[in-house]
Design an enzyme around this catalytic site. Structure first.
Site, short mmCIF file in Angstrom:
data_model
loop_
_atom_site.label_atom_id
_atom_site.label_comp_id
_atom_site.label_asym_id
_atom_site.label_seq_id
_atom_site.Cartn_x
_atom_site.Cartn_y
_atom_site.Cartn_z
N GLN A 197 43.92 41.63 42.58
CA GLN A 197 44.66 40.37 42.42
C GLN A 197 44.86 40.01 40.95
O GLN A 197 45.81 39.34 40.59
CB GLN A 197 43.91 39.21 43.11
CG GLN A 197 43.91 39.24 44.62
CD GLN A 197 42.69 39.94 45.18
OE1 GLN A 197 42.14 40.84 44.55
NE2 GLN A 197 42.29 39.56 46.38
N ASP A 238 36.78 29.70 46.82
CA ASP A 238 37.15 29.72 48.24
C ASP A 238 36.38 28.69 49.04
O ASP A 238 36.85 28.19 50.06
CB ASP A 238 36.94 31.11 48.83
CG ASP A 238 38.09 32.00 48.40
OD1 ASP A 238 38.04 32.52 47.27
OD2 ASP A 238 39.05 32.11 49.17
#
Ligand code: MRU
Length: 353
Positions: A197, A238
């Site tokens: 990512q 997250d």
């Protein structure tokens, strides 16, 4: 701004993040099942973006429902929520968005609304979740930028950018805001194995914005810190537990320990929707194990011998003692986090009346 996800008529369109930076392909989801698959397969990823997609996917599913009568409509709504909840376990924004959609549904049902009216209400809520996320990122950016000095060399891990949110980004929002204030910022983007990512997405979106960006492998972060070449670290999250323990992309923990060792400020940037006061600490955060193929292969090429054992936990937990602070849309919070985070929610509730 990058179009991470948007409504187009009766469909939801999102950029396929698996294909970036090589190809900029847009995927059109016509059903809630397609949206759930997009989350599971990481066409769309990043905690806030997953929450936004789930809200839109639920609204889309109910807009297209052929259920006869409100009872059947309610059964279908519950099934759609369950399907979304089964996509990815770590990002709490997913469950936060589903809960919000459930509350919205309950309000409409209580008011005796028809299936069409309920579908309208759900779509309005999903659009609100999207728009509020952009606003939160802008607010986080403004708070966070005050921490970043002109000339800073900033390390980030994974992609907590426009692609991972409804727009602008959390950690990358802080960087964007600092750059918009005229500060000269050099970004170091960890490549972020195994899904890359950092090298694919963070580098792509920052380079597109003309922000000075250098990609490094994660094993280079320590030596660069030791050489005095990193001044500040900012990452996304997250799920942040009540005590501040933070789950983020695998590798974040290592970066945090290294930053601590080298006395470099380590900040997490995340909206309140990522803070989960119901989870007391990091040991209670479910960590997603993803397909071994993400580790064993690079595209179609196998990198590891056939039959060798592989682990692929997608996230790790950084204990709160390594965090200098948590940047949110409501300000910057510091230790003791169980006090400061709880107060942030209480203050927001008070303000909302
Ligand atoms: O597996 P991913 O790509 O969904 O993981 C994303 C991250 O770990 C991000 O850092 C996090 O979701 C914050 S995004 C603003």
């Amino acid at each position: 701004m990058l179009p991470t996800i948007e409504w187009q008529g009766d469909t939801i369109v999102m950029v396929d993040q698996r294909k970036l930076p090589g190809q900029e392909i847009y995927v059109r989801c016509r059903t809630s099942q397609e949206v759930a698959k997009a989350i599971r397969t990481m066409i769309i990823r990043g905690a806030p973006a997953i929450g936004v997609a789930a809200g839109m996917g639920i609204a889309l599913g109910m807009r297209r429902s052929t259920a006869k009568g409100t009872k059947q409509f309610a059964v279908e709504f519950q099934k759609t929520c369950d399907m979304m909840a089964a996509t990815r376990p770590t990002a709490v924004n997913l469950f936060w968005a589903i809960d919000r959609m459930k509350r919205t549904f309950a309000e409409g049902a209580q008011a005796g609304e028809s299936a069409d009216e309920l579908a309208d209400r759900l779509e309005r809520e999903a659009r609100a979740i999207h728009d509020e996320d952009v606003a939160s990122c802008k607010a986080m950016g403004a708070f966070g930028a005050s921490l970043v000095a002109d000339g800073s060399r900033v390390l980030t891990h994974c992609n907590a950018g426009a692609l991972a949110t409804a727009g602008y980004g959390s950690a990358l929002g802080v960087i964007r805001a600092a750059v918009e204030q005229g500060k000269r910022i050099a970004v170091f983007a960890d490549e972020t194995r195994p899904f890359l990512q950092g090298s694919r997405l963070t580098a792509w979106e920052l380079h597109r914005d003309g922000i000075n960006t250098t990609v490094i492998t994660e094993s280079m972060a320590g030596p660069l810190m030791r050489a005095g070449e990193i001044d500040f670290v900012v990452v996304g999250a997250d799920r942040i537990a009540a005590n501040g323990d933070t789950a983020n992309k695998i590798g974040t923990y290592t970066v945090a320990v290294l930053a601590h060792e080298h006395k470099i400020p380590f900040y997490v940037a995340a909206p309140l929707s990522t803070i989960d006061l119901a989870t007391p600490d990091g040991d209670h955060i479910p960590i997603e194990e993803r397909d071994q193929r993400e580790v064993s292969h690079l595209g179609a090429s196998r990198l590891t011998p056939v039959g060798v054992k592989i682990r692929n936990p997608a996230f790790d937990v950084t204990p709160h003692r390594y965090l200098t602070g948590i940047i949110t849309e409501r300000g910057i919070f510091r230790a003791p986090f169980e006090v400061s985070l709880k107060k942030a929610f209480e203050d927001r509730a008070l303000q909302a009346g």
